[in-house]
Design a protein around this motif. Structure first.
Motif, PDB file in Angstrom:
ATOM      1  N   ILE A  52      59.685   1.799  42.314  1.00 35.56           N
ATOM      2  CA  ILE A  52      57.858   2.400  42.604  1.00 35.56           C
ATOM      3  C   ILE A  52      57.916   4.020  42.833  1.00 35.56           C
ATOM      4  CG2 ILE A  52      56.083   1.355  43.982  1.00 35.56           C
ATOM      5  CD1 ILE A  52      56.817   0.566  42.881  1.00 35.56           C
ATOM      6  N   ASP A  53      56.876   4.524  42.032  1.00 30.56           N
ATOM      7  CA  ASP A  53      56.819   5.865  42.266  1.00 30.56           C
ATOM      8  C   ASP A  53      55.737   6.426  43.255  1.00 30.56           C
ATOM      9  OD1 ASP A  53      58.553   6.719  40.399  1.00 30.56           O
ATOM     10  OD2 ASP A  53      57.464   5.591  38.874  1.00 30.56           O
ATOM     11  N   LEU A  69      54.437  -0.863  57.480  1.00 36.12           N
ATOM     12  CA  LEU A  69      54.476  -0.608  56.220  1.00 36.12           C
ATOM     13  C   LEU A  69      54.796   1.225  55.549  1.00 36.12           C
ATOM     14  CD1 LEU A  69      55.086  -1.549  53.245  1.00 36.12           C
ATOM     15  CD2 LEU A  69      53.231  -2.140  52.648  1.00 36.12           C
ATOM     16  N   LEU A  70      53.899   1.627  55.745  1.00 37.21           N
ATOM     17  CA  LEU A  70      53.882   2.890  55.696  1.00 37.21           C
ATOM     18  C   LEU A  70      55.207   4.028  55.689  1.00 37.21           C
ATOM     19  CD1 LEU A  70      53.589   5.507  53.884  1.00 37.21           C
ATOM     20  CD2 LEU A  70      51.995   6.344  56.032  1.00 37.21           C
ATOM     21  N   LYS A  71      55.318   3.215  57.296  1.00 38.12           N
ATOM     22  CA  LYS A  71      56.999   4.035  57.710  1.00 38.12           C
ATOM     23  C   LYS A  71      58.321   3.159  57.355  1.00 38.12           C
ATOM     24  CE  LYS A  71      57.959   4.082  63.126  1.00 38.12           C
ATOM     25  NZ  LYS A  71      57.585   4.049  64.782  1.00 38.12           N
ATOM     26  N   GLU A  72      58.156   1.654  57.159  1.00 35.28           N
ATOM     27  CA  GLU A  72      59.261   1.322  56.918  1.00 35.28           C
ATOM     28  C   GLU A  72      59.667   1.801  54.852  1.00 35.28           C
ATOM     29  OE1 GLU A  72      61.476  -0.908  57.965  1.00 35.28           O
ATOM     30  OE2 GLU A  72      60.520  -0.586  59.597  1.00 35.28           O
ATOM     31  N   ILE A  73      58.445   2.337  54.465  1.00 33.80           N
ATOM     32  CA  ILE A  73      58.674   2.578  53.022  1.00 33.80           C
ATOM     33  C   ILE A  73      59.465   3.983  53.001  1.00 33.80           C
ATOM     34  CG2 ILE A  73      57.585   4.319  50.864  1.00 33.80           C
ATOM     35  CD1 ILE A  73      55.771   1.118  51.160  1.00 33.80           C
ATOM     36  N   LYS A  74      58.839   4.798  53.984  1.00 34.17           N
ATOM     37  CA  LYS A  74      59.349   6.890  54.348  1.00 34.17           C
ATOM     38  C   LYS A  74      60.649   6.450  54.796  1.00 34.17           C
ATOM     39  CE  LYS A  74      56.431   8.968  52.590  1.00 34.17           C
ATOM     40  NZ  LYS A  74      56.488   9.716  50.864  1.00 34.17           N
ATOM     41  N   LYS A  75      60.676   5.456  55.384  1.00 37.61           N
ATOM     42  CA  LYS A  75      62.362   5.643  56.028  1.00 37.61           C
ATOM     43  C   LYS A  75      63.396   5.415  54.917  1.00 37.61           C
ATOM     44  CE  LYS A  75      64.246   2.168  58.174  1.00 37.61           C
ATOM     45  NZ  LYS A  75      64.224   0.874  59.544  1.00 37.61           N
ATOM     46  N   ASP A  76      63.482   4.107  53.617  1.00 31.95           N
ATOM     47  CA  ASP A  76      64.130   4.173  52.901  1.00 31.95           C
ATOM     48  C   ASP A  76      63.439   4.655  51.418  1.00 31.95           C
ATOM     49  OD1 ASP A  76      65.557   2.730  54.709  1.00 31.95           O
ATOM     50  OD2 ASP A  76      64.774   0.720  54.799  1.00 31.95           O
ATOM     51  N   TYR A  77      62.730   5.071  51.060  1.00 30.60           N
ATOM     52  CA  TYR A  77      62.180   5.515  50.585  1.00 30.60           C
ATOM     53  C   TYR A  77      61.846   6.713  49.773  1.00 30.60           C
ATOM     54  CZ  TYR A  77      63.898   0.483  49.069  1.00 30.60           C
ATOM     55  OH  TYR A  77      64.685  -0.512  48.731  1.00 30.60           O
ATOM     56  N   GLN A  79      60.766   9.225  48.786  1.00 30.33           N
ATOM     57  CA  GLN A  79      59.925   9.782  46.965  1.00 30.33           C
ATOM     58  C   GLN A  79      59.000   9.044  46.958  1.00 30.33           C
ATOM     59  OE1 GLN A  79      62.555   7.854  47.603  1.00 30.33           O
ATOM     60  NE2 GLN A  79      62.765   5.871  45.622  1.00 30.33           N
ATOM     61  N   ILE A  80      57.961   7.690  47.364  1.00 30.08           N
ATOM     62  CA  ILE A  80      57.488   7.420  46.918  1.00 30.08           C
ATOM     63  C   ILE A  80      56.650   7.324  47.474  1.00 30.08           C
ATOM     64  CG2 ILE A  80      56.371   5.239  46.759  1.00 30.08           C
ATOM     65  CD1 ILE A  80      58.927   3.807  47.377  1.00 30.08           C
ATOM     66  N   GLY A 101      53.333  10.264  57.010  1.00 25.34           N
ATOM     67  CA  GLY A 101      53.968  10.184  55.413  1.00 25.34           C
ATOM     68  C   GLY A 101      53.311  10.092  54.172  1.00 25.34           C
ATOM     69  N   ALA A 102      52.305   9.380  54.327  1.00 29.40           N
ATOM     70  CA  ALA A 102      50.642   9.520  53.167  1.00 29.40           C
ATOM     71  C   ALA A 102      50.348  10.559  52.863  1.00 29.40           C
ATOM     72  CB  ALA A 102      49.850   8.889  54.022  1.00 29.40           C
ATOM     73  N   VAL A 103      49.888  10.528  51.314  1.00 25.33           N
ATOM     74  CA  VAL A 103      49.761  11.927  51.184  1.00 25.33           C
ATOM     75  C   VAL A 103      48.018  12.023  51.164  1.00 25.33           C
ATOM     76  CG1 VAL A 103      51.298  12.135  49.212  1.00 25.33           C
ATOM     77  CG2 VAL A 103      49.633  10.998  48.732  1.00 25.33           C
ATOM     78  N   ASP A 104      47.620  10.745  51.099  1.00 19.59           N
ATOM     79  CA  ASP A 104      46.346  11.085  50.720  1.00 19.59           C
ATOM     80  C   ASP A 104      45.437   9.669  51.847  1.00 19.59           C
ATOM     81  OD1 ASP A 104      43.589  11.745  50.466  1.00 19.59           O
ATOM     82  OD2 ASP A 104      44.180  11.969  47.859  1.00 19.59           O
TER      83      ASP A 104
END
Length: 458
Positions: A52-53, A69-77, A79-80, A101-104
């Motif tokens: 996932i990009d 969910l964002l926290k978990e994503i940024k921990k392991d992925y 680049q998303i 880490g959200a961009v928007d």
């Protein structure tokens, strides 16, 4: 999957199916791979299985909410890239999402055009990343030459030969002056060969004493000589299925030359003190700074071994033949060797002119040592001409007859003085001056005219 085939992959996470349907409709005409998930847990499962990009995540969801969910994503992925959606708004949630880490951050109901524009920006970022990754992969292939740095014609030809010869199994004799990087060439050949997953074993034939080199190369059995308390397989067998690099092969004694020739011919090794032989599959690369043809004529190197080693000959150019690579090499060494104890971060144009004007008898190894010394003694963030060793700074910029020593640190001033100095040393012979400077005659003519130097050097 290659970057050419792979599409931008977008994940949409919302606990309301109707919202997901609306989101998919927004991106219906876009050339994206679309994925959906109804919960944070589903999203993480999908991310674990699919590349996932970017992700569009609803903030308020039962169970695992959007921030969790964002926290978990940024921990392991990390680049998303993520955009957070919410129907509740609020500065607090927006700030927290950005911190995580959200961009928007967009509010529902969202305008489709606005969401399209924001995701299009993420798509552009992804395309740049993919292009950079592709370029990096190409560079790593092209420069899968370890630290074989350079873009000069001489080095590019050498790299082309390495790529061409790497997959073959022929023996190669690498010739070049001391310090030109012959081992780097050998390692690059190994990396481009079908043996690259196996051992590359370098042997400095000049550094191993004659009394032990036989057992070092061919191994020995226990009790073969005083002190042989255990058997060893030797360096040749340790390179089995890989590459053996014999550096300074011209230093081998006649006895070792005979035994090495037999190993090459029979593809087998007999350890010292043993009557048994062991089959071996090894590609041999050899290097020397000697003229082995002359050694053969003098009888100090076996002719039959020479032709076994010299199936293909590669000449590594001296640094004076690749002067245009000197700035690249110098900056590479600054970057590679700089540390917290030195303030040096870069090298000035004036210092580069000095380096390019020097004749480098020790080749790249000498340049590396000069940069190491300068980093150790550096007092500012920029290497200046006067920071270089006197034998490099002095000859390049000593005042030539009829000229005053340069006071400006501009590139033009140093270049003008370097040209003036070369013309003076060559007695006004422009061809010799261009050779001293390492530039073409046409380039020298243009610069002489540019700096109005004709009248001073006839």
């Amino acid at each position: 999957m290659s970057s050419e085939q792979r599409k931008f992959s977008l994940l949409m996470v919302d606990d309301e199916p109707d919202i997901l349907t609306s989101l998919k409709r927004v991106f219906f005409d876009e050339d994206y791979h679309l994925h959906t998930a109804l919960s944070g847990a589903d999203a993480l499962s999908l991310i674990a299985e699919t590349r996932i990009d970017a992700a569009i995540i609803d903030l308020k969801m039962p169970g695992m909410d959007g921030l969790a969910l964002l926290k978990e994503i940024k921990k392991d992925y990390p680049q998303i890239m993520a955009i957070m959606l919410t129907g509740h708004g609020g500065v607090k949630e927006a700030v927290e999402a950005i911190k995580l880490g959200a961009v928007d951050f967009l509010e529902k109901p969202f305008e489709p055009e606005r969401l399209l524009a924001h995701v299009a920006q993420l798509h552009q970022i992804w395309e740049l990343r993919e292009e950079n990754r592709k370029l990096k992969d190409e560079v790593e292939f092209q420069f899968g030459f370890d630290r074989l740095i350079g873009n000069s014609t001489a080095i590019l030809r050498l790299k082309q030969m390495i790529v061409q010869l790497g997959p073959s199994n022929v023996s190669i004799l690498i010739q070049g002056e001391t310090g030109t990087g012959k081992e780097l060439v050998a390692r690059a050949i190994h990396q481009h060969s079908n043996r690259s997953n196996n051992n590359f074993v370098p042997v400095d034939c000049s550094a191993i004493s004659e009394t032990v080199i036989e057992s070092e190369l061919f191994g020995h059995v226990r009790g073969a000589f005083t002190g042989a308390h255990m058997s060893t397989i030797g360096l040749i067998r340790s390179a089995d299925k890989g590459t053996l690099f014999l550096d300074e092969v011209g230093e081998l004694s006649p006895v070792i030359q005979v035994k090495l020739l037999r190993t090459i011919q029979e593809r087998e090794v007999r350890p010292v003190g043993s009557t048994n032989t062991h089959q071996v599959d090894v590609r041999i690369l050899a290097a020397t700074n000697r003229n082995l043809e002359e050694e053969v004529k003098r009888g100090s190197f076996r002719e039959d071994l020479y032709y076994r080693l010299n199936v293909v000959n590669l000449d590594v150019p001296p640094l004076v033949k690749q002067r245009e690579d000197i700035p690249l090499l110098a900056r590479y060494f600054v970057k590679r060797f700089r540390n917290d104890f030195s303030p040096v971060k870069d090298i000035s144009q004036g210092a580069l002119i000095c380096l390019e004007s020097y004749h480098w008898p020790g080749n790249i190894r000498e340049l590396e040592n000069v940069i190491r010394r300068t980093l150790a003694l550096g007092k500012s963030d920029m290497i200046m001409p006067e920071d270089l060793p006197p034998h490099i700074y002095g000859p390049a910029f000593e005042p030539s007859k009829g000229t005053a020593f340069i006071k400006s640190d501009s590139l033009a001033a140093y270049e003008k003085e370097a040209i003036n100095n070369a013309l003076h040393k060559s007695g006004g012979n422009r061809k010799k001056a261009s050779e001293i400077l390492g530039i073409g005659e046409a380039t020298l003519y243009r610069k002489i005219k540019k700096y109005s130097l004709e009248e001073h050097n006839h």
